[in-house]
Design an enzyme around this catalytic site. Structure first.
Site, short mmCIF file in Angstrom:
data_model
loop_
_atom_site.label_atom_id
_atom_site.label_comp_id
_atom_site.label_asym_id
_atom_site.label_seq_id
_atom_site.Cartn_x
_atom_site.Cartn_y
_atom_site.Cartn_z
N TRP B 102 -3.25 2.09 -11.04
CA TRP B 102 -2.27 1.15 -10.50
C TRP B 102 -2.76 0.51 -9.21
CZ3 TRP B 102 0.72 -1.06 -13.67
CH2 TRP B 102 1.12 -0.38 -14.82
N ASP B 172 3.00 1.41 -2.92
CA ASP B 172 3.61 1.28 -4.24
C ASP B 172 4.12 2.66 -4.64
OD1 ASP B 172 4.31 1.11 -6.88
OD2 ASP B 172 2.34 0.46 -7.60
N LYS B 196 11.22 4.59 -13.23
CA LYS B 196 10.72 5.96 -13.28
C LYS B 196 11.70 6.91 -12.57
CE LYS B 196 6.22 3.90 -13.62
NZ LYS B 196 5.78 4.28 -14.98
#
Lengths: 360, 360
Positions: B102, B172, B196
């Site tokens: 990511w 993030d 999530k």
């Protein structure tokens, strides 16, 4: 309150049958023991939902094969930026038709990315707000595309007909997609925030002709890039899965109603019922010329604005909610999208008649 | 299937109590006779939901007053573009720490908007995948900010500690927000896709220090502009209202669990239980160094990969679903976010032990 007719302009009412199905399977979807919003977007169960929703939308609008259907994050305002960044290519200019609030908002955003040639289509006919006929609209020769908004929710304006141009036509159909038949092949791009005629907010449908996928600017965020989304079946990033699922249920419901032609007929009846009553009364008025009255959003004013609050209060007590007009216009507004049944509009007219009788 | 433990990496399981509440009030919310997703985001009922959700999140993370909390469209990938366009100001460079998939995706997107100074933090310790200690990380002197991703869902890596820098730190936290205590005052921007640890997909939480609101680029789409969103309480455009509402229910659930400190303790227990079992077995393995093992995402491999399909099939039959590893890594992955109870991890370990006994 059990039996409510919700006239919200958006987020708007969804079909009752759809909401009941969503409720019944909310925590145990497809027998999986989980919600549809708790499964991977890349799993076979969700892929099935996603592709059925696309196919149903293709069926409903007879979308030709050379058009991609994208399920994007955000709403129309995201597209206000995404459209010029996706479509300008080597052009530096685009033509925008201004017929109301949302067209103007799109223009403001487009100015960040290009020179905007604006055609002011607003006019007056017989003292009523109107839109110049499409045959009079003009565009810059060097415009990359022509953008317009065929239904203005705040102004209560709807435009019949299409820009007369060979340039790609881009339409913000957030508030009237699927409410009437259209010929998709006449458009370059159609986009629509979901929260009026499609599903919950946070999802935007984009229908784009595939020859327009090669024009993206280098500064376009990837998650708004039509080509990237098309290549990844709208799963470049995690899409808004619950909104996609619920929109899919709405598409199936529309098919069960007989499709867009059948729904259009009901929409005509609903709008006629309400406008005819307003026109027959001196107590209520609508200031849009009949040529341009929206079938989706019906703003109306009371002859005695001091009764506005009482009207809203008594309407609510009768199960007729969200009738307050937009703050920019005042008065009332009845949004009567696909999910509003004819009986809801009839109930509103009955209430209006009764209120008039008591207060005229 | 009635009793399922859902180990999906995202969209992930939400707390059962939250989903049951959402179901019970899905078509008649607050006694209004409509769903929460069918009311105006500007009406007093939704404003109440919106502001309570913000306040609850502020309470949970002790967010200082000089930080704005934004509820944005999209997920982390939208922020991969929004972060540089919001924060570069007069700078032309930003530093990004690369510790996994990511972080690398954020780097790829940032390259559209600036020169990206990349610090490769990946390393190996004793043959295990690891991350260099934060004290060794280096940044460009002229970087506008330092970006990192403290939990990598695919790699199964989590980073303790923060970049040692005076520059604004951008994190993030899509996959570990609210899973552990953090000191928000050390960050410039924290962002997290909801799907999530927060709510359904299509919503992204952004927490931004208010002195960073003045740096936006001219090409930043307004709907991604932190200052615009802050000034309009995240209602510049119609927000994803259902996702916002459901996230608010999750925040209340977290408070009822005792807040982030209490949840962090359970998360430690869950992760220890699973890693300890894996380490005690020759049949399963995890190749991340203990310093960097994620408490949220636990990838593991079978010593006999030819049994992968059988493992998944039998796990599913036991109500343990979505254990398939990411296609980039293979094997298995158990995502054990806040909503996964300890008993779910215990059930997984029990199943793994039984499967090993039968197949070792």
């Amino acid at each position: 309150m059990d039996n409510v007719f919700n006239f919200s302009a958006g987020p708007a009412a969804l079909p009752k049958a759809v909401m009941e199905q969503a409720q019944s399977e909310l925590i145990n979807w497809n027998g999986l023991g989980t919600s549809v919003m708790e499964v991977s977007h890349r799993g076979k169960e969700f892929i099935q939902v996603a592709s059925e929703a696309e196919q149903d939308l293709r069926d409903l609008l007879s979308i030709p094969d050379n058009y991609k259907v994208l399920f994007c994050h955000g709403g129309a305002r995201a597209q206000f930026a995404a459209v010029p960044m996706n479509l300008l290519g080597s052009h530096t200019k685009a033509s925008y038709v201004d017929a109301g609030y949302w067209a103007e908002s799109a223009i403001d955003e487009a100015k960040k990315y290009c020179e905007v040639d604006v055609f002011d289509a607003k006019t007056e006919i017989d003292g009523k707000v109107a839109v110049k006929p499409v045959s009079e609209w003009q565009y810059a020769d060097d415009a990359a595309f022509v953008h317009f908004c065929p239904n203005e929710t705040i102004d209560g304006i709807e435009i019949d007909g299409l820009p007369q141009t060979d340039k790609p036509i881009v339409a913000d159909m957030s508030s009237n997609i699927l409410s009437r038949q259209i010929d998709v092949s006449k458009y370059g791009v159609i986009y629509a925030g979901a929260q009026k005629n499609v599903g919950p907010s946070g999802l935007c449908i984009v229908i784009v002709r595939d020859d327009l996928l090669e024009l993206a600017s280098d500064i376009l965020p990837s998650f708004l890039n039509y080509k990237v989304l098309a290549e990844k079946d709208s799963m470049f990033n995690t899409p808004p899965t619950f909104a996609w699922y619920l929109s899919g249920l709405v598409f199936k419901w529309l098919k069960a109603q007989g499709g867009v032609a059948a729904v259009e007929q009901v929409n005509r009846e609903k709008a006629s019922l309400l406008y005819n009553y307003i026109d027959s009364s001196d107590f209520y008025r609508n200031n849009i010329h009949p040529n341009n009255r929206s079938r989706m959003n019906v703003p109306f004013q009371l002859a005695k604005p001091e009764l506005d609050e009482l009207f809203l209060e008594q309407a609510k007590a009768s199960g007729l909610v969200a009738l307050k007009g937009h703050r920019a216009v005042g008065g009332m507004r009845a949004s009567i999208y696909n999910a509003m049944p004819l009986e809801g509009v009839q109930a509103l007219v009955d209430f209006m008649r009764e209120f008039e009788a008591k207060n005229a």
